[in-house]
Every structure is written in structure tokens, then in C-alpha cells.
Scaffold this motif. Structure first.
Motif, mmCIF file in Angstrom:
data_model
loop_
_atom_site.group_PDB
_atom_site.id
_atom_site.type_symbol
_atom_site.label_atom_id
_atom_site.label_comp_id
_atom_site.label_asym_id
_atom_site.label_seq_id
_atom_site.Cartn_x
_atom_site.Cartn_y
_atom_site.Cartn_z
ATOM 1 N N LYS A 41 0.751 -1.182 0.263
ATOM 2 C CA LYS A 41 0.013 0.033 -0.122
ATOM 3 C C LYS A 41 0.792 1.329 0.159
ATOM 4 C CE LYS A 41 -3.926 -2.166 1.107
ATOM 5 N NZ LYS A 41 -5.243 -1.810 0.234
ATOM 6 N N VAL A 42 0.322 2.294 -0.468
ATOM 7 C CA VAL A 42 1.017 3.412 -0.652
ATOM 8 C C VAL A 42 0.152 4.688 -0.034
ATOM 9 C CG1 VAL A 42 2.107 5.314 -2.066
ATOM 10 C CG2 VAL A 42 2.431 2.618 -2.458
ATOM 11 N N ASP A 43 0.871 5.485 0.761
ATOM 12 C CA ASP A 43 0.076 6.775 1.434
ATOM 13 C C ASP A 43 0.087 7.868 0.043
ATOM 14 O OD1 ASP A 43 -1.038 5.650 3.593
ATOM 15 O OD2 ASP A 43 0.625 6.226 4.490
ATOM 16 N N ILE A 44 -0.994 8.427 -0.400
ATOM 17 C CA ILE A 44 -0.865 9.263 -1.263
ATOM 18 C C ILE A 44 -1.516 10.669 -0.880
ATOM 19 C CG2 ILE A 44 -1.757 10.076 -3.495
ATOM 20 C CD1 ILE A 44 -1.715 7.287 -4.602
ATOM 21 N N LEU A 45 -0.821 11.725 -0.919
ATOM 22 C CA LEU A 45 -1.287 13.226 -0.696
ATOM 23 C C LEU A 45 -1.748 13.758 -1.927
ATOM 24 C CD1 LEU A 45 -1.748 14.692 1.956
ATOM 25 C CD2 LEU A 45 0.463 15.783 1.589
ATOM 26 N N LEU A 46 -2.954 14.101 -1.832
ATOM 27 C CA LEU A 46 -3.464 14.807 -3.008
ATOM 28 C C LEU A 46 -3.574 16.237 -2.909
ATOM 29 C CD1 LEU A 46 -6.287 12.240 -4.088
ATOM 30 C CD2 LEU A 46 -3.808 12.593 -5.148
ATOM 31 N N LYS A 47 -3.202 17.188 -3.729
ATOM 32 C CA LYS A 47 -3.208 18.778 -3.511
ATOM 33 C C LYS A 47 -3.692 19.290 -4.791
ATOM 34 C CE LYS A 47 0.484 19.183 -0.073
ATOM 35 N NZ LYS A 47 1.820 19.887 0.283
ATOM 36 N N PRO A 48 -4.695 20.146 -4.548
ATOM 37 C CA PRO A 48 -5.100 20.758 -5.772
ATOM 38 C C PRO A 48 -4.113 21.917 -6.301
ATOM 39 C CG PRO A 48 -6.091 21.639 -3.655
ATOM 40 C CD PRO A 48 -5.362 20.539 -3.508
ATOM 41 N N ALA A 49 -4.203 22.119 -7.746
ATOM 42 C CA ALA A 49 -3.458 23.210 -8.086
ATOM 43 C C ALA A 49 -4.304 24.045 -9.140
ATOM 44 C CB ALA A 49 -2.276 22.645 -8.773
ATOM 45 N N GLY A 50 -3.992 25.247 -9.344
ATOM 46 C CA GLY A 50 -4.849 26.125 -10.173
ATOM 47 C C GLY A 50 -6.211 26.312 -9.997
ATOM 48 N N ASP A 51 -7.018 25.844 -10.768
ATOM 49 C CA ASP A 51 -8.500 25.984 -10.760
ATOM 50 C C ASP A 51 -9.224 24.701 -10.000
ATOM 51 O OD1 ASP A 51 -7.992 24.734 -12.940
ATOM 52 O OD2 ASP A 51 -9.495 25.707 -14.280
ATOM 53 N N ALA A 52 -8.562 23.748 -9.780
ATOM 54 C CA ALA A 52 -9.171 22.665 -9.187
ATOM 55 C C ALA A 52 -9.682 22.768 -7.826
ATOM 56 C CB ALA A 52 -8.042 21.505 -9.210
ATOM 57 N N PRO A 53 -11.108 22.245 -7.628
ATOM 58 C CA PRO A 53 -11.727 22.167 -6.123
ATOM 59 C C PRO A 53 -10.901 21.407 -5.386
ATOM 60 C CG PRO A 53 -12.890 20.746 -7.802
ATOM 61 C CD PRO A 53 -11.701 21.056 -8.675
ATOM 62 N N ILE A 54 -10.798 21.697 -3.954
ATOM 63 C CA ILE A 54 -10.298 21.329 -2.930
ATOM 64 C C ILE A 54 -10.923 20.048 -2.334
ATOM 65 C CG2 ILE A 54 -9.220 21.587 -0.631
ATOM 66 C CD1 ILE A 54 -8.996 24.538 -1.268
ATOM 67 N N MET A 55 -10.160 18.938 -2.264
ATOM 68 C CA MET A 55 -10.831 17.619 -1.711
ATOM 69 C C MET A 55 -10.915 17.800 -0.354
ATOM 70 S SD MET A 55 -8.963 14.999 -4.237
ATOM 71 C CE MET A 55 -9.845 13.387 -3.604
ATOM 72 N N LYS A 56 -12.043 17.290 0.520
ATOM 73 C CA LYS A 56 -12.243 17.352 1.777
ATOM 74 C C LYS A 56 -11.046 16.450 2.416
ATOM 75 C CE LYS A 56 -16.767 18.972 2.614
ATOM 76 N NZ LYS A 56 -18.166 18.676 3.466
ATOM 77 N N LYS A 57 -10.784 15.329 1.930
ATOM 78 C CA LYS A 57 -10.064 14.359 2.559
ATOM 79 C C LYS A 57 -9.019 14.203 1.632
ATOM 80 C CE LYS A 57 -9.182 9.807 3.746
ATOM 81 N NZ LYS A 57 -9.901 8.291 3.945
ATOM 82 N N LYS A 58 -7.739 14.441 2.075
ATOM 83 C CA LYS A 58 -6.468 14.642 0.950
ATOM 84 C C LYS A 58 -5.529 13.507 1.205
ATOM 85 C CE LYS A 58 -6.173 19.795 1.784
ATOM 86 N NZ LYS A 58 -7.410 19.915 1.785
ATOM 87 N N LYS A 59 -5.571 12.657 2.106
ATOM 88 C CA LYS A 59 -4.691 11.544 2.389
ATOM 89 C C LYS A 59 -5.411 10.215 2.127
ATOM 90 C CE LYS A 59 -1.132 9.325 5.291
ATOM 91 N NZ LYS A 59 -0.599 9.726 6.761
ATOM 92 N N PHE A 107 6.120 5.982 -6.490
ATOM 93 C CA PHE A 107 6.363 6.152 -5.054
ATOM 94 C C PHE A 107 7.881 5.714 -4.715
ATOM 95 C CE2 PHE A 107 7.127 4.256 -0.795
ATOM 96 C CZ PHE A 107 6.622 5.165 -0.147
ATOM 97 N N ASP A 108 8.400 4.698 -5.643
ATOM 98 C CA ASP A 108 9.712 4.194 -5.111
ATOM 99 C C ASP A 108 10.698 5.208 -5.893
ATOM 100 O OD1 ASP A 108 8.789 1.814 -4.234
ATOM 101 O OD2 ASP A 108 9.154 0.687 -6.006
ATOM 102 N N CYS A 109 10.247 5.932 -6.718
ATOM 103 C CA CYS A 109 11.161 7.044 -7.429
ATOM 104 C C CYS A 109 10.980 8.404 -6.759
ATOM 105 C CB CYS A 109 10.914 7.284 -8.828
ATOM 106 S SG CYS A 109 11.120 5.895 -9.839
ATOM 107 N N PHE A 110 9.793 8.819 -6.463
ATOM 108 C CA PHE A 110 9.388 10.119 -5.961
ATOM 109 C C PHE A 110 8.965 10.231 -4.473
ATOM 110 C CE2 PHE A 110 9.147 10.132 -10.609
ATOM 111 C CZ PHE A 110 9.880 11.062 -10.919
ATOM 112 N N GLY A 111 8.730 9.094 -3.867
ATOM 113 C CA GLY A 111 8.151 9.104 -2.509
ATOM 114 C C GLY A 111 8.984 9.656 -1.508
ATOM 115 N N SER A 112 8.474 10.398 -0.352
ATOM 116 C CA SER A 112 9.252 10.691 0.546
ATOM 117 C C SER A 112 8.502 10.871 1.779
ATOM 118 C CB SER A 112 9.973 12.135 0.352
ATOM 119 O OG SER A 112 8.999 13.260 0.149
#
Length: 127
Positions: A41-59, A107-112
């Protein structure tokens, strides 16, 4: 004619001891990166950019075998976008992964810090 195989106790013991020393149980592994791979499993953090609506749950926790296109479809449904609308995903605010790339590879390449940060937007922002 073929030569008979060496089945002396010394040769069998040497092979067996070599196998035993090279195997590790999952409990013996202490590295956080290896533990993350074992979890599948991988934990993903989703962040809006530009004109995208914000998600209530980000992780979110996602299987390593899921693909970027699956994440994109999930975000579109969550923020109630039309299927015909475009959604762009970026890693590190610059790299746009291919839709058929596995989350685990990204995730292996860019996860932190044990998570992968993905930025999403409705119009092309970076790159």
C-alpha cells in the motif's frame, strides 16, 4: 557416460547453509522502505493546483499495483467532474506521469516521508 552427482554430506550442507543465510523473514526487516514495499500500500497526498476544487479528504491509501489513470478517475468522481473533462496529475509539481504507470513505481522514485504527493488540476499547469 555421465558422471555421478556428488551427494556427499559436505556438499549438501554447504548448499543448505548458504540458502539459510540469504533468506530473511518479513519480521527481521527493519528498513522503512522495505516495510513499505511489503505492505503493498502507498499513502498518497492529493493537493489541488490552479482552478481544481479542494478535496475534503487529502490523504488516501492505495494499492501499489493501481495505475495513475485509476487515481485520475477516482479524483474525477470525487470532485464530481464530467467524464469528458481533463484532469492533469503531477509529481513534484513538474513531472506528469504516464497514465499506465504503477503507483508503486512512482512512489519508489518520488516518494518521501512514507507518502507520495500528487498535485491535480483541470488545466495544464507544469511541464
Amino acid at each position: 557416460m555421465t558422471e555421478p552427482e556428488d551427494t556427499s554430506p559436505a556438499s549438501v550442507t554447504a548448499e543448505t547453509s548458504e540458502v539459510e543465510t540469504n533468506t530473511e523473514s518479513p519480521q527481521a526487516v527493519s528498513s522503512p522502505d522495505v516495510k513499505q514495499k511489503l505492505n503493498l500500500k502507498v499513502d498518497i497526498l492529493l493537493k489541488p493546483a490552479g482552478d481544481a476544487p479542494i478535496m475534503k479528504k487529502k490523504k488516501w491509501t492505495v494499492d501499489r499495483t493501481k495505475r495513475i489513470c485509476w487515481v485520475s478517475d477516482f479524483i474525477k468522481k470525487y470532485i464530481k467532474m464530467e467524464p469528458s473533462e481533463s484532469l492533469f496529475l503531477y509529481v513534484n509539481q513538474s513531472y506528469a506521469p504516464s497514465p499506465d504507470t504503477d503507483i508503486g513505481s512512482i512512489f519508489d522514485c518520488f516518494g518521501s516521508d512514507g507518502k507520495l504527493v500528487l498535485h491535480y488540476c483541470k488545466s495544464q499547469a507544469w511541464g
